[in-house]
Scaffold this active site. Structure first.
Site, PDB file in Angstrom:
ATOM      1  CB  CYS A  78      -0.867  -0.027   1.260  1.00  0.00           C
ATOM      2  SG  CYS A  78      -1.892   1.429   1.469  1.00  0.00           S
ATOM      3  CB  CYS A 201      -3.201   3.842  -5.697  1.00  0.00           C
ATOM      4  SG  CYS A 201      -4.490   2.985  -4.769  1.00  0.00           S
TER       5      CYS A 201
HETATM    6  N1  DGL Z   1      -4.095   0.668  -2.207  1.00  0.00           N
HETATM    7  C1  DGL Z   1      -3.645   1.736  -1.433  1.00  0.00           C
HETATM    8  C2  DGL Z   1      -2.392   2.412  -1.994  1.00  0.00           C
HETATM    9  O1  DGL Z   1      -1.616   1.794  -2.676  1.00  0.00           O
HETATM   10  C3  DGL Z   1      -4.595   2.743  -0.850  1.00  0.00           C
HETATM   11  C4  DGL Z   1      -6.017   2.794  -1.274  1.00  0.00           C
HETATM   12  C5  DGL Z   1      -6.884   3.511  -0.260  1.00  0.00           C
HETATM   13  O2  DGL Z   1      -7.258   2.868   0.702  1.00  0.00           O
HETATM   14  O3  DGL Z   1      -7.160   4.723  -0.409  1.00  0.00           O
HETATM   15  O4  DGL Z   1      -2.142   3.564  -1.708  1.00  0.00           O
END
Ligand code: DGL
Length: 310
Positions: A78, A201
């Site tokens: 993440c 993301c």
């Molecule tokens: N998948 C996550 C990232 O790579 C964050 C997504 C979220 O919860 O806003 O930042």
């Protein structure tokens, strides 16, 4: 029998199903490893919640994965959690091999011909000090068009709730992609155009089709799954923690997927993106203080609803 250090699982976590894009790459790179994936869907999205909240969840989940699952390494799949908390996790758990994610703008500089690079990510990631430093170090080499995409990760999360997404959910993803990509300007391979788009993301990998339809076939999409998987291999090698290559664990022993939200969406996403059976998925509650420190703390963590074997 107590597992050896090498047999212990690698922990992987994200705010939701986005990190499955990283897990897919890890699975391909490290077929002999066991993985425990934690989707913090009960607390998603992280992107618009602020650093303090995201850092608290990151600490809680790290403690939980260590205390309850005895992980040998952690991949923070993440970008938002990496930006908010990786330095602190490194300080607090100096013995835990740790891999974080950041938008792949450095590889993008090497790939771009026009020198104009688009970066999409959550507001948390793209307004972080960590990203500002990274961007600052490369700004003399290319021009960056940075676009926070509020709501997109959450829309993607919702659109994977069904094996075949509902029309309304898919169209929300499409509409948000259109709004943000249009705001970034012209994409293409001729001078002045954005020829490389960095997916900052992990959720956005699952909107590749929608993004591709907007940017055209010639623009490069850059994500971090494969480099992160290679980095994880290097780290395990360096710390003597790689699993025995003679041993290939069975699917559900190898992949344990846990959500702090509802079970069905995770099962649908696991089936859709990793072809994993529903019985690999279960739910857990990870309280704010994680699994606590020390022996017996795992009892504080409630695990339930593991799907029956099929
Ligand atoms: N998948 C996550 C990232 O790579 C964050 C997504 C979220 O919860 O806003 O930042």
């Amino acid at each position: 029998m107590t597992p050896t250090s090498q047999q212990r699982p690698i922990g992987v976590f994200d705010s939701g199903i986005g990190g499955l894009s990283v897990l897919r790459a890890l699975q391909a790179e490290l077929p002999h490893e066991r993985f425990v994936y934690l989707a913090d869907s009960g607390h998603a999205p992280y992107g618009e919640r602020g650093d303090a909240y995201v850092a608290a969840r990151t600490h809680a989940i790290t403690r939980y994965l260590q205390a309850v699952h005895g992980i040998k390494a952690l991949v923070v799949a993440c970008n938002t959690a990496t930006a908010a908390a990786i330095h602190e996790v490194r300080t607090q758990c100096p013995d835990l091999p740790l891999v974080g994610l950041e938008p792949a703008i450095k590889p993008a500089v090497a790939l771009s011909q026009t020198g104009r690079i688009g970066v999409i990510g959550t507001r948390g990631t793209l307004t972080s000090g960590k990203f500002a430093l990274l961007l600052g170090s490369l700004q003399s080499q290319a021009e960056f068009v940075v676009q926070p995409c509020d709501g997109l990760a959450y829309a993607i999360e919702r659109s994977t709730e069904h094996a075949v997404p509902e029309a309304a959910e898919s169209s929300e993803v499409r509409e948000l992609c259109t709004r943000y990509i249009t705001a970034m300007g012209a994409f293409g391979t001729t001078a002045g155009h954005i020829d490389t788009l960095v997916l900052g993301c992990t959720h956005y990998v699952f909107a590749e089709e929608e993004l591709r339809a907007l940017i055209g076939p010639a623009v490069r999409l850059v994500d971090t799954g494969e480099p992160v998987a290679r980095q994880t291999r290097r780290l395990l090698q360096a710390t003597g923690l790689l699993a025995d290559p003679c041993e290939i664990p069975a699917a559900c022993d190898r992949m344990q997927l846990i959500t702090t939200g509802s079970l069905l969406p995770l099962q649908a996403a696991a089936q859709r993106w990793l072809q994993l059976p529903a019985r690999c998925c279960s739910t857990a509650t990870v309280p704010a203080d994680g699994a606590g420190a020390g022996a017996g703390a795992g009892a504080m963590v409630h695990e339930a609803n593991r799907a029956p074997a099929q």
